[in-house]
Design a protein around this motif. Structure first.
Motif, PDB file in Angstrom:
ATOM      1  N   GLU A 276      14.153  79.923  75.566  1.00 55.69           N
ATOM      2  CA  GLU A 276      15.630  79.120  76.234  1.00 55.69           C
ATOM      3  C   GLU A 276      15.862  79.309  78.099  1.00 55.69           C
ATOM      4  OE1 GLU A 276      19.029  79.491  72.308  1.00 55.69           O
ATOM      5  OE2 GLU A 276      17.786  81.370  73.990  1.00 55.69           O
ATOM      6  N   CYS A 277      16.058  78.581  78.403  1.00 52.99           N
ATOM      7  CA  CYS A 277      16.264  78.407  80.109  1.00 52.99           C
ATOM      8  C   CYS A 277      17.287  80.016  80.513  1.00 52.99           C
ATOM      9  CB  CYS A 277      16.003  77.433  80.865  1.00 52.99           C
ATOM     10  SG  CYS A 277      16.767  77.648  82.806  1.00 52.99           S
ATOM     11  N   PRO A 278      16.806  81.050  81.381  1.00 48.43           N
ATOM     12  CA  PRO A 278      17.294  82.100  81.092  1.00 48.43           C
ATOM     13  C   PRO A 278      19.293  81.861  82.040  1.00 48.43           C
ATOM     14  CG  PRO A 278      15.808  82.263  82.408  1.00 48.43           C
ATOM     15  CD  PRO A 278      15.827  81.433  81.878  1.00 48.43           C
ATOM     16  N   TYR A 279      19.341  80.338  82.819  1.00 50.83           N
ATOM     17  CA  TYR A 279      19.792  80.178  84.242  1.00 50.83           C
ATOM     18  C   TYR A 279      20.950  78.813  83.609  1.00 50.83           C
ATOM     19  CZ  TYR A 279      16.150  82.861  86.903  1.00 50.83           C
ATOM     20  OH  TYR A 279      15.873  83.119  86.993  1.00 50.83           O
ATOM     21  N   PRO A 280      22.265  78.424  83.865  1.00 52.25           N
ATOM     22  CA  PRO A 280      23.257  78.142  84.048  1.00 52.25           C
ATOM     23  C   PRO A 280      22.201  76.372  83.939  1.00 52.25           C
ATOM     24  CG  PRO A 280      23.981  78.517  85.460  1.00 52.25           C
ATOM     25  CD  PRO A 280      22.669  79.447  84.922  1.00 52.25           C
ATOM     26  N   PRO A 281      23.195  75.267  83.409  1.00 49.94           N
ATOM     27  CA  PRO A 281      22.638  74.176  83.068  1.00 49.94           C
ATOM     28  C   PRO A 281      23.356  73.856  85.091  1.00 49.94           C
ATOM     29  CG  PRO A 281      23.612  73.512  81.396  1.00 49.94           C
ATOM     30  CD  PRO A 281      23.909  75.506  81.974  1.00 49.94           C
ATOM     31  N   SER A 282      22.340  72.547  85.958  1.00 50.28           N
ATOM     32  CA  SER A 282      23.080  72.240  86.545  1.00 50.28           C
ATOM     33  C   SER A 282      23.928  72.067  87.052  1.00 50.28           C
ATOM     34  CB  SER A 282      22.761  70.422  87.182  1.00 50.28           C
ATOM     35  OG  SER A 282      23.639  69.589  88.645  1.00 50.28           O
ATOM     36  N   PRO A 283      24.976  72.315  88.013  1.00 52.47           N
ATOM     37  CA  PRO A 283      26.653  72.413  88.573  1.00 52.47           C
ATOM     38  C   PRO A 283      27.416  71.377  88.472  1.00 52.47           C
ATOM     39  CG  PRO A 283      25.032  73.278  90.445  1.00 52.47           C
ATOM     40  CD  PRO A 283      24.464  73.337  89.639  1.00 52.47           C
ATOM     41  N   LEU A 284      26.437  70.013  88.749  1.00 55.33           N
ATOM     42  CA  LEU A 284      26.981  68.531  87.967  1.00 55.33           C
ATOM     43  C   LEU A 284      27.662  68.542  86.561  1.00 55.33           C
ATOM     44  CD1 LEU A 284      24.809  66.293  89.762  1.00 55.33           C
ATOM     45  CD2 LEU A 284      26.690  67.264  90.553  1.00 55.33           C
ATOM     46  N   VAL A 285      26.856  68.820  85.995  1.00 57.72           N
ATOM     47  CA  VAL A 285      27.239  68.825  84.287  1.00 57.72           C
ATOM     48  C   VAL A 285      28.220  69.635  84.083  1.00 57.72           C
ATOM     49  CG1 VAL A 285      26.430  70.093  82.279  1.00 57.72           C
ATOM     50  CG2 VAL A 285      24.334  69.082  83.979  1.00 57.72           C
ATOM     51  N   GLU A 286      28.392  71.026  84.743  1.00 60.30           N
ATOM     52  CA  GLU A 286      29.711  71.092  84.601  1.00 60.30           C
ATOM     53  C   GLU A 286      30.922  70.820  85.207  1.00 60.30           C
ATOM     54  OE1 GLU A 286      31.541  75.925  85.619  1.00 60.30           O
ATOM     55  OE2 GLU A 286      29.855  75.105  87.726  1.00 60.30           O
ATOM     56  N   LYS A 287      31.131  70.035  86.184  1.00 57.44           N
ATOM     57  CA  LYS A 287      32.175  69.451  86.981  1.00 57.44           C
ATOM     58  C   LYS A 287      31.849  68.302  85.741  1.00 57.44           C
ATOM     59  CE  LYS A 287      32.775  66.803  90.998  1.00 57.44           C
ATOM     60  NZ  LYS A 287      32.637  65.164  90.001  1.00 57.44           N
ATOM     61  N   LYS A 288      30.982  67.985  85.132  1.00 54.44           N
ATOM     62  CA  LYS A 288      31.186  67.022  84.604  1.00 54.44           C
ATOM     63  C   LYS A 288      31.857  67.152  83.259  1.00 54.44           C
ATOM     64  CE  LYS A 288      30.690  61.961  82.891  1.00 54.44           C
ATOM     65  NZ  LYS A 288      31.421  60.969  83.408  1.00 54.44           N
ATOM     66  N   ILE A 289      31.732  67.897  82.756  1.00 55.34           N
ATOM     67  CA  ILE A 289      32.820  68.622  81.198  1.00 55.34           C
ATOM     68  C   ILE A 289      34.249  68.996  81.649  1.00 55.34           C
ATOM     69  CG2 ILE A 289      32.772  71.136  79.737  1.00 55.34           C
ATOM     70  CD1 ILE A 289      29.905  71.558  79.590  1.00 55.34           C
TER      71      ILE A 289
ATOM     72  N   LEU B 135      24.782  62.211  75.936  1.00 52.71           N
ATOM     73  CA  LEU B 135      24.367  61.651  76.447  1.00 52.71           C
ATOM     74  C   LEU B 135      24.878  61.745  78.317  1.00 52.71           C
ATOM     75  CD1 LEU B 135      24.838  58.960  74.077  1.00 52.71           C
ATOM     76  CD2 LEU B 135      22.721  59.392  75.090  1.00 52.71           C
ATOM     77  N   GLU B 136      26.243  62.081  78.349  1.00 46.61           N
ATOM     78  CA  GLU B 136      26.652  61.772  79.688  1.00 46.61           C
ATOM     79  C   GLU B 136      26.205  63.339  80.694  1.00 46.61           C
ATOM     80  OE1 GLU B 136      31.187  61.474  79.588  1.00 46.61           O
ATOM     81  OE2 GLU B 136      31.238  60.017  78.083  1.00 46.61           O
ATOM     82  N   LEU B 137      26.985  64.073  80.304  1.00 43.83           N
ATOM     83  CA  LEU B 137      25.929  65.400  80.663  1.00 43.83           C
ATOM     84  C   LEU B 137      24.225  65.042  81.042  1.00 43.83           C
ATOM     85  CD1 LEU B 137      27.941  68.125  78.131  1.00 43.83           C
ATOM     86  CD2 LEU B 137      28.440  66.967  80.354  1.00 43.83           C
ATOM     87  N   GLY B 138      23.310  64.520  80.462  1.00 44.75           N
ATOM     88  CA  GLY B 138      22.441  64.448  80.132  1.00 44.75           C
ATOM     89  C   GLY B 138      22.061  63.562  81.730  1.00 44.75           C
TER      90      GLY B 138
ATOM     91  N   LYS C  63      20.764  63.576  87.087  1.00 41.33           N
ATOM     92  CA  LYS C  63      20.860  63.340  88.642  1.00 41.33           C
ATOM     93  C   LYS C  63      20.604  64.160  89.712  1.00 41.33           C
ATOM     94  CE  LYS C  63      24.538  60.355  87.791  1.00 41.33           C
ATOM     95  NZ  LYS C  63      26.221  59.497  87.929  1.00 41.33           N
ATOM     96  N   ASP C  64      20.583  65.158  89.118  1.00 43.61           N
ATOM     97  CA  ASP C  64      20.285  66.942  90.210  1.00 43.61           C
ATOM     98  C   ASP C  64      19.263  67.241  90.459  1.00 43.61           C
ATOM     99  OD1 ASP C  64      21.164  69.197  91.737  1.00 43.61           O
ATOM    100  OD2 ASP C  64      22.278  69.589  90.229  1.00 43.61           O
ATOM    101  N   ASP C  65      18.086  66.905  90.649  1.00 44.05           N
ATOM    102  CA  ASP C  65      16.932  66.907  90.948  1.00 44.05           C
ATOM    103  C   ASP C  65      16.779  68.266  91.476  1.00 44.05           C
ATOM    104  OD1 ASP C  65      14.259  65.609  89.817  1.00 44.05           O
ATOM    105  OD2 ASP C  65      13.135  66.008  92.098  1.00 44.05           O
ATOM    106  N   ALA C  66      17.286  68.202  92.653  1.00 42.03           N
ATOM    107  CA  ALA C  66      17.148  70.105  93.381  1.00 42.03           C
ATOM    108  C   ALA C  66      17.761  70.633  92.498  1.00 42.03           C
ATOM    109  CB  ALA C  66      18.013  69.251  94.563  1.00 42.03           C
TER     110      ALA C  66
END
Length: 354
Positions: free
Chosen positions: A32-45, A249-252, A257-260
């Protein structure tokens, strides 16, 4: 055996890494990744409307996620297939494409779900032995077969086939489907995606579970010719029309989008992997060069099984298999720098006690 059991399909299931629920453990056993998903994912949630859960999701190939992935990889939406994690995508690919009646080919040391799917779907298979350095020999896959599948980078070894060797396998097998499982390609190596322009029989499979830090969302996808994808969709929607949940689907979409951010966490993991390689060498471990988010390591004096069990006493979990050729290896997921420091301290203590 009871009478009704005589007609039950019996298989040996895939065994995942341990999932201990104890708090405070260091979990380096499931990649698993040791870091959280993109902040854009958090915002969307936070913006999601829970009442939408009463509605069925759209078919995955008609969603914004399919459009985002198509744009990201510069292909058409008809060349994208989305599933519930790459395991779902691969399972459907086995069911759809490996029906020639001839044995399919994959490495003897590889993702251990492959032989499970072959068994479940009644697909004959042959495994090809990795070389002594745990690399895949492309020449082994040039014989007559019913299909080919291999991870690149390979798991659990982390070794990589160069693009030239991948193409050699695809080019020699144009009468069957060749699947390249790229669950770990974002941590090193060159993707086989450019080969899709030349080979209609190639399917490249990806996941959001590793480099996009979304294992819990269960998003996987495949990129291939429109014809391959249409066959996959036909089988998929004959099994279950509504496979992907609306939130995933929405979070993906936001993750793509957050390529950086995606590139940032991949870079951090690669840097920690390099540091981990140096530290493991200093402790007496050897391993093939890894291009994944893990290292497949053996100690020259201390047995892997012993280290595996002793690490649990430090609340550190890694992966170990009691299998021929790899029983003295540990697969160690790359965690945060702090988690890896804790691993090194534990390993020093364990080795010192011998």
């Amino acid at each position: 055996m009871r009478k009704w059991e005589e007609n039950v399909k019996k298989v040996v299931p895939y065994t995942p890494g341990e999932q201990p629920q104890k708090k405070g453990i260091i979990k380096l056993n499931t990649n698993e990744c040791p870091y959280p998903p993109s902040p854009l994912v958090e915002k969307k949630i936070k913006e999601m409307a829970y009442e939408d859960l009463r509605l069925y999701p759209e078919f995955p190939e008609k969603t914004q996620l399919a459009a985002e992935l198509a744009a990201y990889h510069q292909v058409s939406e008809e060349e994208i297939f989305i599933g519930v994690g790459s395991d779902d995508v691969l399972s459907m690919a086995f069911l759809t494409f490996f029906q020639a009646g001839k044995p399919i080919l994959f490495p003897d040391i590889t993702y251990s779900f492959y032989d499970v799917w072959a068994d479940v779907y009644g697909i004959p298979f042959q495994t090809k032995a990795l070389a002594e350095d745990l690399t895949i020999n492309p020449e082994d896959y040039l014989a007559d077969n019913g299909g080919v599948i291999f991870p690149n980078p390979n798991a659990p070894t982390g070794t990589l086939l160069c693009l030239e060797d991948v193409e050699k396998i695809v080019a020699a097998n144009q009468d069957v489907v060749v699947i390249v499982d790229e669950a770990y390609i974002d941590f090193g190596g060159i993707s086989a995606l450019p080969l899709l322009k030349k080979y209609e029989n190639l399917l490249v499979v990806r996941t959001f579970s590793k480099s996009r830090a979304m294992a819990g969302a269960r998003i996987g996808y495949a990129v291939g010719s429109a014809k391959l994808i249409s066959y996959l969709n036909n089988v998929k929607y004959s099994v279950n029309s509504y496979t992907m949940n609306r939130p995933s689907l929405e979070l993906g979409v936001e993750a793509v989008k957050d390529d950086a951010y995606f590139k940032e966490i991949c870079g951090r993991i690669i840097a920690t992997r390099t540091r981990t390689e140096e530290r493991l060498k200093s402790l007496g471990f050897t391993f093939p060069k890894s291009y994944g988010n893990f290292i497949f390591a053996a100690h020259h004096e201390v047995k892997a099984g012993y280290i595996f069990e002793k690490l649990k006493e430090y609340d550190i979990y890694v992966r170990h298999w009691e299998k021929e050729r790899i029983s003295n290896y540990l697969r160690i997921t790359i965690g945060t720098d702090e988690e890896m420091d804790a691993l090194f301290r534990a390993l020093r203590e364990i080795i010192k006690q011998i």
